[in-house]
Design an enzyme around this catalytic site. Sequence first.
Site, PDB file in Angstrom:
ATOM      1  N   SER A 144     -22.125 -43.772 -28.380  1.00 26.56           N
ATOM      2  CA  SER A 144     -20.905 -44.491 -28.006  1.00 26.56           C
ATOM      3  C   SER A 144     -21.109 -45.309 -26.743  1.00 26.56           C
ATOM      4  CB  SER A 144     -19.765 -43.500 -27.749  1.00 26.56           C
ATOM      5  OG  SER A 144     -19.365 -42.874 -28.935  1.00 26.56           O
ATOM      6  N   HIS A 165     -23.941 -49.228 -33.516  1.00 27.99           N
ATOM      7  CA  HIS A 165     -22.724 -48.499 -33.150  1.00 27.99           C
ATOM      8  C   HIS A 165     -21.652 -48.724 -34.215  1.00 27.99           C
ATOM      9  CE1 HIS A 165     -19.173 -47.782 -30.233  1.00 27.99           C
ATOM     10  NE2 HIS A 165     -19.575 -46.646 -30.747  1.00 27.99           N
ATOM     11  N   GLU A 177     -21.564 -52.727 -34.080  1.00 28.60           N
ATOM     12  CA  GLU A 177     -22.192 -53.406 -32.938  1.00 28.60           C
ATOM     13  C   GLU A 177     -23.701 -53.181 -33.059  1.00 28.60           C
ATOM     14  OE1 GLU A 177     -18.929 -53.255 -29.355  1.00 28.60           O
ATOM     15  OE2 GLU A 177     -20.028 -51.400 -29.709  1.00 28.60           O
ATOM     16  N   ASN A 215     -16.344 -50.268 -26.511  1.00 30.01           N
ATOM     17  CA  ASN A 215     -16.030 -49.140 -25.627  1.00 30.01           C
ATOM     18  C   ASN A 215     -15.917 -49.540 -24.163  1.00 30.01           C
ATOM     19  OD1 ASN A 215     -15.725 -47.355 -27.682  1.00 30.01           O
ATOM     20  ND2 ASN A 215     -17.779 -46.476 -27.535  1.00 30.01           N
TER      21      ASN A 215
HETATM   22  C1  LIG Z   1     -12.921 -41.855 -23.212  1.00 28.96           C
HETATM   23  C2  LIG Z   1     -13.758 -42.336 -24.393  1.00 28.96           C
HETATM   24  C3  LIG Z   1     -13.042 -43.011 -25.477  1.00 28.96           C
HETATM   25  C4  LIG Z   1     -13.886 -43.901 -26.342  1.00 28.96           C
HETATM   26  C5  LIG Z   1     -14.173 -43.324 -27.705  1.00 28.96           C
HETATM   27  C6  LIG Z   1     -15.216 -44.105 -28.411  1.00 28.96           C
HETATM   28  C7  LIG Z   1     -15.587 -43.607 -29.759  1.00 28.96           C
HETATM   29  C8  LIG Z   1     -16.507 -44.513 -30.536  1.00 28.96           C
HETATM   30  O1  LIG Z   1     -17.699 -44.813 -29.877  1.00 28.96           O
HETATM   31  C9  LIG Z   1     -15.897 -45.791 -31.042  1.00 28.96           C
HETATM   32  C10 LIG Z   1     -14.849 -45.564 -32.106  1.00 28.96           C
HETATM   33  O2  LIG Z   1     -15.097 -45.248 -33.242  1.00 28.96           O
HETATM   34  S1  LIG Z   1     -13.280 -45.817 -31.533  1.00 28.96           S
HETATM   35  C11 LIG Z   1     -12.270 -45.420 -32.921  1.00 28.96           C
HETATM   36  C12 LIG Z   1     -12.096 -46.583 -33.814  1.00 28.96           C
HETATM   37  N1  LIG Z   1     -11.184 -46.211 -34.849  1.00 28.96           N
HETATM   38  C13 LIG Z   1      -9.889 -46.534 -34.816  1.00 28.96           C
HETATM   39  O3  LIG Z   1      -9.430 -47.190 -33.914  1.00 28.96           O
HETATM   40  C14 LIG Z   1      -9.089 -45.970 -35.965  1.00 28.96           C
HETATM   41  C15 LIG Z   1      -7.637 -46.251 -35.803  1.00 28.96           C
HETATM   42  N2  LIG Z   1      -6.904 -45.713 -36.933  1.00 28.96           N
HETATM   43  C16 LIG Z   1      -6.836 -46.344 -38.151  1.00 28.96           C
HETATM   44  O4  LIG Z   1      -7.385 -47.414 -38.347  1.00 28.96           O
HETATM   45  C17 LIG Z   1      -6.045 -45.647 -39.237  1.00 28.96           C
HETATM   46  O5  LIG Z   1      -5.145 -44.751 -38.650  1.00 28.96           O
HETATM   47  C18 LIG Z   1      -6.950 -44.887 -40.271  1.00 28.96           C
HETATM   48  C19 LIG Z   1      -7.784 -45.899 -41.068  1.00 28.96           C
HETATM   49  C20 LIG Z   1      -7.858 -43.870 -39.621  1.00 28.96           C
HETATM   50  C21 LIG Z   1      -6.060 -44.106 -41.255  1.00 28.96           C
HETATM   51  O6  LIG Z   1      -5.148 -44.979 -41.814  1.00 28.96           O
HETATM   52  P1  LIG Z   1      -3.669 -44.538 -42.182  1.00 28.96           P
HETATM   53  O7  LIG Z   1      -3.017 -45.713 -42.797  1.00 28.96           O
HETATM   54  O8  LIG Z   1      -3.101 -43.957 -40.925  1.00 28.96           O
HETATM   55  O9  LIG Z   1      -3.852 -43.341 -43.192  1.00 28.96           O
HETATM   56  P2  LIG Z   1      -4.358 -43.340 -44.683  1.00 28.96           P
HETATM   57  O10 LIG Z   1      -3.305 -43.950 -45.578  1.00 28.96           O
HETATM   58  O11 LIG Z   1      -4.775 -41.938 -44.924  1.00 28.96           O
HETATM   59  O12 LIG Z   1      -5.655 -44.249 -44.721  1.00 28.96           O
HETATM   60  C22 LIG Z   1      -5.631 -45.676 -44.914  1.00 28.96           C
HETATM   61  C23 LIG Z   1      -6.739 -46.065 -45.859  1.00 28.96           C
HETATM   62  O13 LIG Z   1      -8.000 -45.664 -45.332  1.00 28.96           O
HETATM   63  C24 LIG Z   1      -8.666 -44.833 -46.287  1.00 28.96           C
HETATM   64  N3  LIG Z   1      -9.484 -43.839 -45.593  1.00 28.96           N
HETATM   65  C25 LIG Z   1      -9.186 -43.189 -44.449  1.00 28.96           C
HETATM   66  N4  LIG Z   1     -10.206 -42.437 -44.066  1.00 28.96           N
HETATM   67  C26 LIG Z   1     -11.194 -42.606 -45.000  1.00 28.96           C
HETATM   68  C27 LIG Z   1     -12.499 -42.104 -45.145  1.00 28.96           C
HETATM   69  N5  LIG Z   1     -13.013 -41.268 -44.255  1.00 28.96           N
HETATM   70  N6  LIG Z   1     -13.227 -42.520 -46.206  1.00 28.96           N
HETATM   71  C28 LIG Z   1     -12.738 -43.379 -47.106  1.00 28.96           C
HETATM   72  N7  LIG Z   1     -11.505 -43.904 -46.990  1.00 28.96           N
HETATM   73  C29 LIG Z   1     -10.737 -43.512 -45.968  1.00 28.96           C
HETATM   74  C30 LIG Z   1      -7.548 -44.206 -47.091  1.00 28.96           C
HETATM   75  O14 LIG Z   1      -7.978 -43.775 -48.363  1.00 28.96           O
HETATM   76  C31 LIG Z   1      -6.576 -45.363 -47.190  1.00 28.96           C
HETATM   77  O15 LIG Z   1      -7.010 -46.284 -48.199  1.00 28.96           O
HETATM   78  P3  LIG Z   1      -5.998 -47.173 -49.047  1.00 28.96           P
HETATM   79  O16 LIG Z   1      -6.898 -47.982 -49.890  1.00 28.96           O
HETATM   80  O17 LIG Z   1      -5.222 -47.975 -48.058  1.00 28.96           O
HETATM   81  O18 LIG Z   1      -5.156 -46.211 -49.790  1.00 28.96           O
HETATM   82  N1  LIG Z   2     -16.436 -39.673 -33.034  1.00 32.85           N
HETATM   83  C1  LIG Z   2     -16.385 -40.990 -32.923  1.00 32.85           C
HETATM   84  O1  LIG Z   2     -15.314 -41.597 -33.051  1.00 32.85           O
HETATM   85  C2  LIG Z   2     -17.636 -41.771 -32.671  1.00 32.85           C
HETATM   86  C3  LIG Z   2     -17.647 -43.148 -32.956  1.00 32.85           C
HETATM   87  C4  LIG Z   2     -18.826 -43.880 -32.734  1.00 32.85           C
HETATM   88  C5  LIG Z   2     -19.943 -43.242 -32.219  1.00 32.85           C
HETATM   89  N2  LIG Z   2     -19.894 -41.910 -31.973  1.00 32.85           N
HETATM   90  C6  LIG Z   2     -21.116 -41.271 -31.499  1.00 32.85           C
HETATM   91  O2  LIG Z   2     -21.792 -40.707 -32.624  1.00 32.85           O
HETATM   92  C7  LIG Z   2     -22.454 -39.480 -32.238  1.00 32.85           C
HETATM   93  C8  LIG Z   2     -21.945 -38.352 -33.102  1.00 32.85           C
HETATM   94  O3  LIG Z   2     -20.543 -38.238 -32.960  1.00 32.85           O
HETATM   95  P1  LIG Z   2     -19.669 -37.416 -34.019  1.00 32.85           P
HETATM   96  O4  LIG Z   2     -18.260 -37.708 -33.725  1.00 32.85           O
HETATM   97  O5  LIG Z   2     -20.199 -37.608 -35.375  1.00 32.85           O
HETATM   98  O6  LIG Z   2     -19.992 -35.918 -33.551  1.00 32.85           O
HETATM   99  P2  LIG Z   2     -19.843 -34.571 -34.366  1.00 32.85           P
HETATM  100  O7  LIG Z   2     -19.681 -33.496 -33.352  1.00 32.85           O
HETATM  101  O8  LIG Z   2     -18.823 -34.725 -35.432  1.00 32.85           O
HETATM  102  O9  LIG Z   2     -21.267 -34.417 -35.105  1.00 32.85           O
HETATM  103  C9  LIG Z   2     -22.480 -34.265 -34.441  1.00 32.85           C
HETATM  104  C10 LIG Z   2     -23.421 -33.518 -35.381  1.00 32.85           C
HETATM  105  O10 LIG Z   2     -24.743 -33.546 -34.827  1.00 32.85           O
HETATM  106  C11 LIG Z   2     -25.352 -32.283 -35.086  1.00 32.85           C
HETATM  107  N3  LIG Z   2     -26.450 -32.128 -34.138  1.00 32.85           N
HETATM  108  C12 LIG Z   2     -26.396 -31.915 -32.805  1.00 32.85           C
HETATM  109  N4  LIG Z   2     -27.638 -31.857 -32.286  1.00 32.85           N
HETATM  110  C13 LIG Z   2     -28.508 -32.046 -33.328  1.00 32.85           C
HETATM  111  C14 LIG Z   2     -29.915 -32.120 -33.441  1.00 32.85           C
HETATM  112  N5  LIG Z   2     -30.710 -31.989 -32.369  1.00 32.85           N
HETATM  113  N6  LIG Z   2     -30.458 -32.330 -34.671  1.00 32.85           N
HETATM  114  C15 LIG Z   2     -29.686 -32.465 -35.762  1.00 32.85           C
HETATM  115  N7  LIG Z   2     -28.336 -32.432 -35.712  1.00 32.85           N
HETATM  116  C16 LIG Z   2     -27.758 -32.210 -34.504  1.00 32.85           C
HETATM  117  C17 LIG Z   2     -24.223 -31.281 -34.913  1.00 32.85           C
HETATM  118  O11 LIG Z   2     -24.511 -30.054 -35.558  1.00 32.85           O
HETATM  119  C18 LIG Z   2     -23.054 -32.033 -35.553  1.00 32.85           C
HETATM  120  O12 LIG Z   2     -22.932 -31.742 -36.932  1.00 32.85           O
HETATM  121  C19 LIG Z   2     -22.215 -39.339 -30.741  1.00 32.85           C
HETATM  122  O13 LIG Z   2     -23.282 -39.930 -30.051  1.00 32.85           O
HETATM  123  C20 LIG Z   2     -20.928 -40.120 -30.536  1.00 32.85           C
HETATM  124  O14 LIG Z   2     -20.765 -40.570 -29.215  1.00 32.85           O
HETATM  125  C21 LIG Z   2     -18.772 -41.150 -32.187  1.00 32.85           C
END
Ligand SMILES: CCCCCCC[C@H](O)CC(=O)SCCNC(=O)CCNC(=O)[C@H](O)C(C)(C)COP(=O)([O-])OP(=O)([O-])OC[C@H]1O[C@@H](n2cnc3c(N)ncnc32)[C@H](O)[C@@H]1OP(=O)([O-])[O-]
Ligand SMILES: NC(=O)c1ccc[n+]([C@@H]2O[C@H](COP(=O)([O-])OP(=O)(O)OC[C@H]3O[C@@H](n4cnc5c(N)ncnc54)[C@H](O)[C@@H]3O)[C@@H](O)[C@H]2O)c1
Length: 309
Positions: A144, A165, A177, A215
């Site tokens: 991330s 990413h 990305e 991010n």
């Molecule tokens: C402090 C640090 C913070 C930073 C964190 C960073 C983390 C990371 O690095 C970056 C990220 O990822 S950031 C995160 C970025 N992410 C965001 O920002 C996500 C924001 N959230 C969203 O976009 C929506 O709430 C969702 C798409 C998750 C669910 O949508 P909803 O409307 O609430 O609910 P719904 O009606 O159930 O689902 C809608 C459609 O999606 C379909 N489907 C769902 N999951 C599925 C799967 N696994 N497989 C297949 N399909 C899947 C589902 O079938 C449906 O299809 P349809 O054809 O329309 O019937």
């Molecule tokens: N969760 C998110 O929204 C998100 C989005 C983008 C990127 N990421 C990044 O992706 C990575 C995974 O995140 P996640 O949410 O899938 O975590 P998660 O906790 O769901 O899954 C991580 C998996 O890695 C396995 N694991 C840990 N150490 C291991 C090793 N040495 N060898 C093999 N398997 C090992 C764990 O058993 C676990 O099943 C992180 O680097 C995270 O920052 C997360």
Amino acid sequence: MAFLTHHICRGLSSSAVRHVVIKNVTIIGGGQMGAGIAQVAASTGHAVTLVDTNEDILKKAVKGIEGNLKRVVKKKFADKPEAGEEFIGKAMQNVSTSTDAGSVVQGTDLVLEAIVENLKVKQDLFGGLDKLAPAHTIFASNTSSLSITDIASSTNRLDRFGGLHFFNPVPVMRLVEVIATSSTSQETFDSLLNFSKMLGKTTVSCKDTPGFMVNRLLLPYILDAVRMYERGDGSKEDIDIAMKLGCGYPMGPFELSDYVGLDTMKFIMDGWSAANPDNPMFAQSEVLNKLVSEGKFGKKTGEGFYKYK
Ligand SMILES: CCCCCCC[C@H](O)CC(=O)SCCNC(=O)CCNC(=O)[C@H](O)C(C)(C)COP(=O)([O-])OP(=O)([O-])OC[C@H]1O[C@@H](n2cnc3c(N)ncnc32)[C@H](O)[C@@H]1OP(=O)([O-])[O-]
Ligand SMILES: NC(=O)c1ccc[n+]([C@@H]2O[C@H](COP(=O)([O-])OP(=O)(O)OC[C@H]3O[C@@H](n4cnc5c(N)ncnc54)[C@H](O)[C@@H]3O)[C@@H](O)[C@H]2O)c1
């Protein structure tokens, strides 16, 4: 183990460079992200080996992939259930699993890592696999916000190392990305770009800067929401409603945090805090620390900022 395919592209447009066409992928980490990437790669015709630390996690991942494919098929093949079944069958045939990364990387074009967000753990993994994978194999991390350069430094293939990413949930989110370090070769970058496109994703090209693009902007937003809640300036429910209805976001910051995983969020925060010790934005959050120490990681454990049971 899946078959070995390694092609060098020739005779493309004059601007094209020779690059590895990625057909055989090893994905390390079968959690939310690894399983999601495996699902999309397998359903776009790639041979995928999913690796995790134990069989139970892998079984859960494979079950999840099959369940999510059913959701995809319900829409994509609404009027053709047999074609839908065939689609799922083909995709599932493309997925194999292993608990031993070292034994499966010999035949792979790409090792894509999606394990815990910890620099040392990622370095150890890649450092070990570097000695076992073929010379042509590209390594990529789905981190991330850790530096790809730092992760790659444990290997001797800096030119064949980049970042991919993906976003959660991978089957739905359209962006990848693609990250190049100063050592990533053009061929490697092109391979990663083409692979992401083969997965049906839209790509953006990023430098190896903290948080890449998404991010770098998302982190301050989520952390500010947490501070706002800690100060008592608004309830988490109201902050979520505000951002959903005021900005049109599909989830508010607390719903999204629970969806990402609070354990992962803390790993990310701790990494940024260590790199920027004087920046109050990354100071420890009492609320986040408490939830994580109680094992409340969000949706995946049934409770985080909200309850899901
Ligand atoms: C402090 C640090 C913070 C930073 C964190 C960073 C983390 C990371 O690095 C970056 C990220 O990822 S950031 C995160 C970025 N992410 C965001 O920002 C996500 C924001 N959230 C969203 O976009 C929506 O709430 C969702 C798409 C998750 C669910 O949508 P909803 O409307 O609430 O609910 P719904 O009606 O159930 O689902 C809608 C459609 O999606 C379909 N489907 C769902 N999951 C599925 C799967 N696994 N497989 C297949 N399909 C899947 C589902 O079938 C449906 O299809 P349809 O054809 O329309 O019937
Ligand atoms: N969760 C998110 O929204 C998100 C989005 C983008 C990127 N990421 C990044 O992706 C990575 C995974 O995140 P996640 O949410 O899938 O975590 P998660 O906790 O769901 O899954 C991580 C998996 O890695 C396995 N694991 C840990 N150490 C291991 C090793 N040495 N060898 C093999 N398997 C090992 C764990 O058993 C676990 O099943 C992180 O680097 C995270 O920052 C997360």
